[in-house]
Design an enzyme around this catalytic site. Structure first.
Site, PDB file in Angstrom:
ATOM      1  N   HIS A 221      33.733  57.541  47.850  1.00  0.00           N
ATOM      2  CA  HIS A 221      33.659  57.125  46.433  1.00  0.00           C
ATOM      3  C   HIS A 221      32.334  57.662  45.887  1.00  0.00           C
ATOM      4  O   HIS A 221      32.085  58.849  45.931  1.00  0.00           O
ATOM      5  CB  HIS A 221      33.808  55.599  46.399  1.00  0.00           C
ATOM      6  CG  HIS A 221      34.024  54.984  45.054  1.00  0.00           C
ATOM      7  ND1 HIS A 221      34.337  55.698  43.922  1.00  0.00           N
ATOM      8  CD2 HIS A 221      33.980  53.673  44.646  1.00  0.00           C
ATOM      9  CE1 HIS A 221      34.480  54.873  42.891  1.00  0.00           C
ATOM     10  NE2 HIS A 221      34.255  53.636  43.307  1.00  0.00           N
ATOM     11  N   HIS A 260      40.852  64.243  44.435  1.00  0.00           N
ATOM     12  CA  HIS A 260      40.857  62.975  43.706  1.00  0.00           C
ATOM     13  C   HIS A 260      42.220  62.338  43.825  1.00  0.00           C
ATOM     14  O   HIS A 260      43.230  63.043  43.848  1.00  0.00           O
ATOM     15  CB  HIS A 260      40.507  63.196  42.226  1.00  0.00           C
ATOM     16  CG  HIS A 260      40.018  61.965  41.557  1.00  0.00           C
ATOM     17  ND1 HIS A 260      40.877  61.030  41.029  1.00  0.00           N
ATOM     18  CD2 HIS A 260      38.765  61.493  41.374  1.00  0.00           C
ATOM     19  CE1 HIS A 260      40.158  60.038  40.532  1.00  0.00           C
ATOM     20  NE2 HIS A 260      38.884  60.278  40.727  1.00  0.00           N
ATOM     21  N   ASP A 311      31.648  64.112  41.071  1.00  0.00           N
ATOM     22  CA  ASP A 311      30.476  64.167  41.947  1.00  0.00           C
ATOM     23  C   ASP A 311      29.988  65.583  42.201  1.00  0.00           C
ATOM     24  O   ASP A 311      28.808  65.789  42.496  1.00  0.00           O
ATOM     25  CB  ASP A 311      30.797  63.501  43.292  1.00  0.00           C
ATOM     26  CG  ASP A 311      30.855  61.994  43.164  1.00  0.00           C
ATOM     27  OD1 ASP A 311      30.096  61.459  42.347  1.00  0.00           O
ATOM     28  OD2 ASP A 311      31.650  61.363  43.873  1.00  0.00           O
TER      29      ASP A 311
HETATM   30  N1  ACO Z   1      38.181  68.174  51.521  1.00  0.00           N
HETATM   31  C1  ACO Z   1      39.129  68.572  52.391  1.00  0.00           C
HETATM   32  N2  ACO Z   1      40.358  68.069  52.391  1.00  0.00           N
HETATM   33  C2  ACO Z   1      40.661  67.144  51.471  1.00  0.00           C
HETATM   34  C3  ACO Z   1      39.726  66.691  50.527  1.00  0.00           C
HETATM   35  C4  ACO Z   1      38.437  67.245  50.575  1.00  0.00           C
HETATM   36  N3  ACO Z   1      37.492  66.880  49.711  1.00  0.00           N
HETATM   37  N4  ACO Z   1      40.301  65.777  49.716  1.00  0.00           N
HETATM   38  C5  ACO Z   1      41.552  65.632  50.150  1.00  0.00           C
HETATM   39  N5  ACO Z   1      41.764  66.457  51.196  1.00  0.00           N
HETATM   40  C6  ACO Z   1      42.999  66.611  51.944  1.00  0.00           C
HETATM   41  C7  ACO Z   1      43.097  65.594  53.058  1.00  0.00           C
HETATM   42  O1  ACO Z   1      42.508  66.038  54.252  1.00  0.00           O
HETATM   43  C8  ACO Z   1      44.580  65.426  53.164  1.00  0.00           C
HETATM   44  O2  ACO Z   1      45.101  66.557  53.839  1.00  0.00           O
HETATM   45  P1  ACO Z   1      46.305  66.430  54.876  1.00  0.00           P
HETATM   46  O3  ACO Z   1      47.446  65.907  54.062  1.00  0.00           O
HETATM   47  O4  ACO Z   1      46.447  67.800  55.382  1.00  0.00           O
HETATM   48  O5  ACO Z   1      45.807  65.440  55.903  1.00  0.00           O
HETATM   49  C9  ACO Z   1      45.059  65.518  51.722  1.00  0.00           C
HETATM   50  O6  ACO Z   1      44.075  66.307  51.050  1.00  0.00           O
HETATM   51  C10 ACO Z   1      45.191  64.182  51.034  1.00  0.00           C
HETATM   52  O7  ACO Z   1      43.998  63.429  51.225  1.00  0.00           O
HETATM   53  P2  ACO Z   1      43.907  61.858  51.032  1.00  0.00           P
HETATM   54  O8  ACO Z   1      42.624  61.378  51.599  1.00  0.00           O
HETATM   55  O9  ACO Z   1      45.157  61.190  51.491  1.00  0.00           O
HETATM   56  O10 ACO Z   1      43.925  61.759  49.460  1.00  0.00           O
HETATM   57  P3  ACO Z   1      43.363  60.579  48.645  1.00  0.00           P
HETATM   58  O11 ACO Z   1      44.027  60.577  47.340  1.00  0.00           O
HETATM   59  O12 ACO Z   1      43.401  59.315  49.401  1.00  0.00           O
HETATM   60  O13 ACO Z   1      41.822  61.030  48.564  1.00  0.00           O
HETATM   61  C11 ACO Z   1      39.605  61.311  48.022  1.00  0.00           C
HETATM   62  C12 ACO Z   1      41.020  61.049  47.487  1.00  0.00           C
HETATM   63  C13 ACO Z   1      39.196  60.161  48.949  1.00  0.00           C
HETATM   64  C14 ACO Z   1      38.683  61.352  46.831  1.00  0.00           C
HETATM   65  C15 ACO Z   1      39.571  62.656  48.795  1.00  0.00           C
HETATM   66  O14 ACO Z   1      39.937  63.715  47.937  1.00  0.00           O
HETATM   67  C16 ACO Z   1      38.191  62.935  49.414  1.00  0.00           C
HETATM   68  O15 ACO Z   1      37.925  62.469  50.520  1.00  0.00           O
HETATM   69  N6  ACO Z   1      37.306  63.694  48.697  1.00  0.00           N
HETATM   70  C17 ACO Z   1      35.974  63.918  49.200  1.00  0.00           C
HETATM   71  C18 ACO Z   1      35.080  62.756  48.831  1.00  0.00           C
HETATM   72  C19 ACO Z   1      34.798  62.715  47.349  1.00  0.00           C
HETATM   73  O16 ACO Z   1      34.477  63.714  46.725  1.00  0.00           O
HETATM   74  N7  ACO Z   1      34.872  61.490  46.787  1.00  0.00           N
HETATM   75  C20 ACO Z   1      34.562  61.263  45.394  1.00  0.00           C
HETATM   76  C21 ACO Z   1      35.829  61.011  44.592  1.00  0.00           C
HETATM   77  S1  ACO Z   1      35.427  60.753  42.874  1.00  0.00           S
HETATM   78  C22 ACO Z   1      34.684  59.233  42.883  1.00  0.00           C
HETATM   79  O17 ACO Z   1      35.015  58.371  43.638  1.00  0.00           O
HETATM   80  C23 ACO Z   1      33.569  59.016  41.980  1.00  0.00           C
END
Ligand code: ACO
Length: 376
Positions: A221, A260, A311
């Site tokens: 987050h 996201h 971010d």
């Molecule tokens: N880097 C690499 N792979 C990613 C990323 C990332 N930043 N984000 C998603 N993925 C991939 C996952 O590995 C997953 O792949 P798979 O299906 O092959 O296993 C797929 O995309 C789906 O990921 P989930 O975690 O299920 O998606 P979710 O909707 O739950 O995740 C999240 C959203 C947590 C923001 C995710 O994109 C992430 O971890 N991003 C990096 C952290 C980040 O930037 N957080 C800030 C978000 S904005 C905020 O909160 C202010």
């Protein structure tokens, strides 16, 4: 009862809200119906706070009075300051902020009064004081004197002044103000949900905001902004982008600042922040971050189809303002405070205890075995 659990509550609507809306397909974010692409270039943090709390843009006189009310509450009570400086070990800034917010209620004359007026006063009290906590604590933990708030400065400019000891340039003030506006509110994200769950028990606003701060801190987050900056610093040069991204993705690492739950295109906040970052970079003596960040964004999109979120571009923007990475997430919190408090007040207005269900997948019908009869 639903037979299928929605992991991460994906797609579950948990409240009706008139504060903020997102179109994740088109990449549109609106505060009280106003598109942030229209709002952010023109507004200030104080005006945005007014909009989020009162559902109206203020007239000039209303805004002046509101700004003055916020500015006069910036100073910290001695007892909170003494507590912050008496920790036996140094907590990280986000931990210090979480603890200080919890303690703030002890000095708030409105604490204990749960009327809407008192809750609005608490929201102002918190909004006014969070930047002071962050700046004071940072300077103190780096062996520097506190710089007291200047009521003549706007909310964003005053924070930079308290942190760095000198007022920002007009461009720096605009950039930081805009970043705060863009971090001010974002519908039912994890920290807002945490705040609303706490408020739904009819616990007080300070408890709800303490829950929210603890939730924002996580790297999935609000904690992602500091890590996105660490990544950009580690990459360092455009020539290393391709190799870094390829290796990270091959190692199944998450690239911070990308992806996201709701946006299926570029986060609209990232669009505005990208413009601001590149404008600042163009005026800097050593332009660097705009080109590097754009390159990383293009490469991550080409290789994994992921878009940058708020971010990713806020990180180099804050860094360009001379802000240390340790403060990125506390700055997110002191920006989001107006959104959290607006959401908490909305929860109180039409409250029902938030109490979802889980689907039990453990073992069934086991007898209790006395300890003498158990084996290792
Ligand atoms: N880097 C690499 N792979 C990613 C990323 C990332 N930043 N984000 C998603 N993925 C991939 C996952 O590995 C997953 O792949 P798979 O299906 O092959 O296993 C797929 O995309 C789906 O990921 P989930 O975690 O299920 O998606 P979710 O909707 O739950 O995740 C999240 C959203 C947590 C923001 C995710 O994109 C992430 O971890 N991003 C990096 C952290 C980040 O930037 N957080 C800030 C978000 S904005 C905020 O909160 C202010």
């Amino acid at each position: 009862m639903s037979e299928v659990a929605s992991k991460g509550l994906e797609g579950v609507v948990i409240a009706e809200s008139a504060i903020c809306s997102i179109d994740g397909q088109k990449g549109i974010l609106r505060y009280r119906g106003i598109d942030i692409a229209d709002l952010a270039p023109h507004t200030t943090y104080e005006e945005t706070a007014y909009l989020l709390w009162f559902d109206e843009l203020p007239a000039r006189k209303q805004l002046d009075e509101f700004r003055a009310r916020l500015a006069e509450q910036r100073e910290l009570h001695d007892s909170v300051w003494n507590m912050l400086t008496s920790f036996p070990c140094w907590p990280q800034p986000m931990e210090a902020l979480r603890t200080a917010v919890s303690a703030l209620s002890s000095c708030d004359p409105n604490a204990g009064d749960e009327t809407p007026e008192a809750n609005l006063n608490k929201a102002m009290y918190l909004t006014a004081k969070l930047p002071t906590i962050v700046a004071y604590y940072w300077r103190h933990s780096n062996g520097r004197e506190r710089v007291h708030p200047d009521p003549q400065l706007g909310h964003a400019a005053n924070f930079l002044y308290m942190l760095r000891g000198e007022p920002p340039s007009p461009l720096e003030e605009r950039a930081f103000d805009m970043a705060m506006v863009l971090m001010a509110e974002h519908e039912m994200n994890a920290s807002t949900f945490a705040a609303r769950v706490t408020a739904s028990t009819l616990s007080d606003m300070y408890s709800a905001i303490t829950s929210a701060i603890g939730t924002l801190k996580g790297p999935l987050h609000g904690g992602a902004n500091a890590r996105a900056m660490e990544m950009l610093l580690e990459i360092g040069d455009v020539g290393r982008v391709e190799g870094y991204v390829t290796e990270a993705l091959a190692g199944k690492k998450r690239i911070m600042g990308f992806g996201h739950r709701i946006y299926k295109t570029t986060d609209p906040r990232a669009v505005v922040l990208r413009g601001m970052l590149c404008e600042m970079d163009a005026q800097s003596e050593n332009p660097h971050w705009c080109n590097l960040a754009l390159n990383v964004a293009e490469t991550v999109h080409a290789k994994k189809g992921l878009y940058p979120n708020v971010d990713f571009f806020s990180a180099p923007l804050l860094y360009s303002l001379g802000i240390p990475t340790e403060l990125f997430t506390p700055i997110f919190a002191m920006s989001r405070i107006v959104g959290w408090t607006a959401q908490v007040m909305e929860q109180y207005k039409d409250n029902r205890l938030i109490r979802p269900l889980s689907r039990y997948v453990g073992r069934e019908d086991r007898p209790y075995v006395p300890i003498e009869e158990r084996h290792e």
